[in-house]
Enzyme design. Structure first.
Site, short mmCIF file in Angstrom:
data_model
loop_
_atom_site.label_atom_id
_atom_site.label_comp_id
_atom_site.label_asym_id
_atom_site.label_seq_id
_atom_site.Cartn_x
_atom_site.Cartn_y
_atom_site.Cartn_z
NE ARG A 2 -8.35 1.76 10.92
CZ ARG A 2 -7.37 1.29 10.33
NH1 ARG A 2 -6.82 2.11 9.24
NH2 ARG A 2 -6.73 0.23 10.78
CG HIS A 29 -5.49 -2.47 0.26
ND1 HIS A 29 -4.72 -2.35 -0.81
CD2 HIS A 29 -5.06 -1.53 1.14
CE1 HIS A 29 -3.73 -1.52 -0.69
NE2 HIS A 29 -3.81 -0.93 0.59
CG ASP A 30 -6.55 -4.69 5.38
OD1 ASP A 30 -5.55 -3.67 5.09
OD2 ASP A 30 -7.48 -4.49 6.30
CB SER A 85 -1.03 0.14 1.07
OG SER A 85 -1.94 1.06 1.16
CG ASP A 131 -6.29 -3.99 -3.54
OD1 ASP A 131 -6.86 -3.04 -3.17
OD2 ASP A 131 -5.04 -4.02 -3.15
#
Lengths: 227, 400
Positions: free
Chosen positions: B240, B369-370, B170, B336
């Site tokens: 967040r 994405h994680d 990232s 992602d």
């Protein structure tokens, strides 16, 4: 793409252990120290052979995750992708050799792929299974069924090999005006991957050759057409 | 949240720990003066600055086995140790450690808190030496190349001429690309994961939502909340929550939560967190504010927004890597949607055009994405294969 497995590996299901003879034939065609792109490089067997025996600077393109993992672990530079989609991104004449080993028949648009190969490489080495082999002809003649062999083991409905041709078909394709490739070398290989009688006429190769290997050179000038 | 006997006290303890880490981190820290001033892209100069970092493993005699890990937006240097504020395990224990792909028995691993961060490297939560007050918005806007410059200073200070590997996912991947583009001789091998050579319009949009949420919180007070002894916790938590959605995939949310209800049999016809996904996001938001500074969030998201590696080359990314000798391994993940595969492919095509040695793999994953932080066996296998082969090429000996 729906092609799940690397066609080269699946064509030779029992060939994992030893270096395939046809790969050695191809390796001998490559000038030492040159820059090579192997399209459909499988687990990197040929690229490693070329690096070790010919000192080439090699790159690969491979569709399967297993193949890519194997290549990276061998220290090879390999991009996950396929011939139909990714060749467009390679610049003109950026490799001394582009190799397409037992992969052409699994591409969506073989003619476009060949045109790209001729654009990218100063020389193009293509190996392909010969559908004109007498064994296949006999299966159609006597069984009336699509040919299946130990060498090409898929049924017609699940094969990744969607564009078969014979040696003669391929030679005709290279002569088409928008391909216009110069045939530098050609050879047929028998069922064991060994070179066949060199002076044999085309009809003999087309009937008895199980695979063929061609070295082509582009004649068309390629303006900077890629990005 | 509910369930804690004395939440105020706990929050204060965490808040105090977080503020202490910003100035006097529990990790190693190097402090630089005017002789190693940091020139920033915005034109400002930091002539008193510090960089906080962790190291694992041992640097070999010729200093050739150093690995730099670049952390993501809300990550930090605590890649392989218990976190000093949250007491959670290291964030990349799957990748880093004895016998792991980044093997701490073989490599000297460095991870530094980014410039603009809040865990010990100079950022908006640090004291401005010119005023004696916390910087707040007086801190200059920093960029990804600025972050990398600060890391270069650290690596120089450690006497390392060339890093064996620079790796990160990232925003960490952006730093990897910047290292390779601007400091090619200092990078033997590079692994940018789940990243891109520029931040997309969609990504800037999500970041803007987050920043606006922070600044809309009355407790933000124009960035001067610190002096009032408060912080814009609600705004940062919302930021967040929104961002966290972008780190997951629709499938992973569905599989993890579906439409399941949280500790109840039926919907309540109200705005309490009826659904598990709501409860989960609220928890993500509230736990994040304990360990992260709101102004830092503004600065670090901005750094990502400004990143565009091709811009200085007239938009031709390949020129950023012209003549590079670094070997690259690029990875992306199928699910992602924050840094989709097409962005990694752009990088790969540019590296190809530059004649670089590059491998690329798109890992099939449902984690979004994680995925780069999670147990994704194919990713770990490729990392291991690439790192081991690069180590052989660098003469770092056989795999133990």
């Amino acid at each position: 793409m729906t092609v799940a497995a690397d066609p080269r590996l699946t064509i030779h299901p029992a060939s994992d252990s030893n270096t395939r003879v046809d790969l050695e034939v191809i390796a001998q065609l490559v000038e030492p120290g040159s820059r090579v792109l192997d399209v459909g490089c499988g687990n990197g067997e040929l690229l490693q052979l070329l690096a070790e025996t010919r000192g080439v600077d090699g790159r690969g393109i491979e569709l399967s995750q297993k193949g890519v993992n194997g290549c990276v672990a061998r220290g090879l530079s390999v991009i996950q992708g396929d011939a139909d989609r990714d060749l467009v991104y390679y610049t003109d004449q950026s490799f001394d050799y582009v190799i397409l080993s037992q992969t052409l028949q699994a591409t969506q648009a073989p003619k476009e792929v060949i045109k790209h190969l001729l654009r990218i490489g100063r020389r193009v080495i293509i190996s392909l299974p010969n559908f004109g082999h007498y064994g296949f002809r006999l299966q159609i003649l006597f069984r009336g069924r699509m040919p299946v062999s130990k060498f090409l083991s898929y049924s017609w409905y699940d094969t990744p090999n969607i564009h078969f041709c014979t040696i003669r078909d391929f030679i005709e394709l290279t002569k088409e005006p928008d391909v216009n490739a110069e045939m530098e070398k050609a050879m047929a290989l028998n069922a064991w991957g060994q070179k066949m009688w060199l002076n044999a006429p085309w009809w003999f190769w087309n009937l008895f050759g199980e695979q063929a290997v061609f070295v082509l050179k582009g004649r068309l000038s390629h303006p900077a057409s890629s990005g | 949240m509910t369930g804690t006997t004395n939440p105020d006290q706990v929050d204060d303890a965490l808040e105090l720990a977080r503020r202490r880490e910003a100035e006097t981190p529990s990790s190693r820290v190097e402090r630089f003066g005017p002789d190693r001033a940091l020139m920033l892209d915005c034109g400002d100069v930091l002539d008193h600055w510090q960089i906080a970092y962790q190291t694992y493993g041992t640097l070999n005699a010729d200093k050739s086995n150093a690995v730099l890990i670049c952390h993501a937006l809300t990550g930090d240097q605590h890649v392989h140790n218990t976190h000093p504020v949250t007491a959670k395990p290291g964030w990349w224990n799957l990748m880093v450690g004895p016998g792991k792909p980044i093997d701490t028995d073989r490599f000297f691993v460095i991870c530094a808190n980014v410039l603009g961060g809040c865990l010990g490297t100079t950022g908006p939560a640090s004291i401005n030496p010119a005023t004696g007050r916390v910087y707040g918005l007086d801190f200059p806007v920093v960029t990804i190349p600025d972050m990398v410059r600060s890391q270069v200073a650290l690596v120089d200070h450690l006497g390392i001429k060339q890093l064996f590997l620079v790796i990160g996912g990232s925003m960490g991947g952006m730093q990897v690309l910047d290292w390779a583009a601007h400091w090619p001789d200092k990078v033997f091998a590079a692994m940018p994961i789940a990243t891109g050579a520029r931040h997309s319009s969609q990504n800037i949009a999500f970041h803007e939502v987050g920043r606006q949420a922070v600044m809309a919180d009355p407790d933000w007070r124009g960035g001067r909340y610190d002096e009032a002894g408060i912080s814009p916790k609600k705004g940062l938590a919302v930021a967040r929550m929104a961002a966290h959605i972008t780190y997951m995939s629709e499938l992973s949310l569905h599989q993890k939560f579906g439409r399941r209800l949280q500790d109840r049999e039926a919907i309540t016809f109200g705005f309490d967190s009826d659904f598990q996904i709501e409860s989960y996001l609220r928890h993500q938001g509230t736990s994040f504010v304990d360990r992260f500074d709101a102004n830092s969030y503004l600065y670090v998201t901005r750094a990502m927004d400004y990143f565009d590696l091709a811009a200085e080359h007239g938009g031709v990314l390949a020129k950023a890597f012209a003549g590079t000798k670094t070997r690259f391994c690029v990875m992306s993940f199928t699910s992602d949607w924050l840094f989709p595969t097409v962005q990694s492919r752009e990088v790969v095509h540019a590296l190809n055009a530059a004649g670089a040695s590059v491998s690329f793999s798109e890992i099939v994953s449902d984690f979004g994405h994680d995925a780069f932080l999670l147990d994704e066996p194919e990713m770990l296998a490729i990392a291991r294969g690439f790192i081991n082969s690069a180590a052989r090429a660098r003469g770092l000996g056989a795999t133990p």
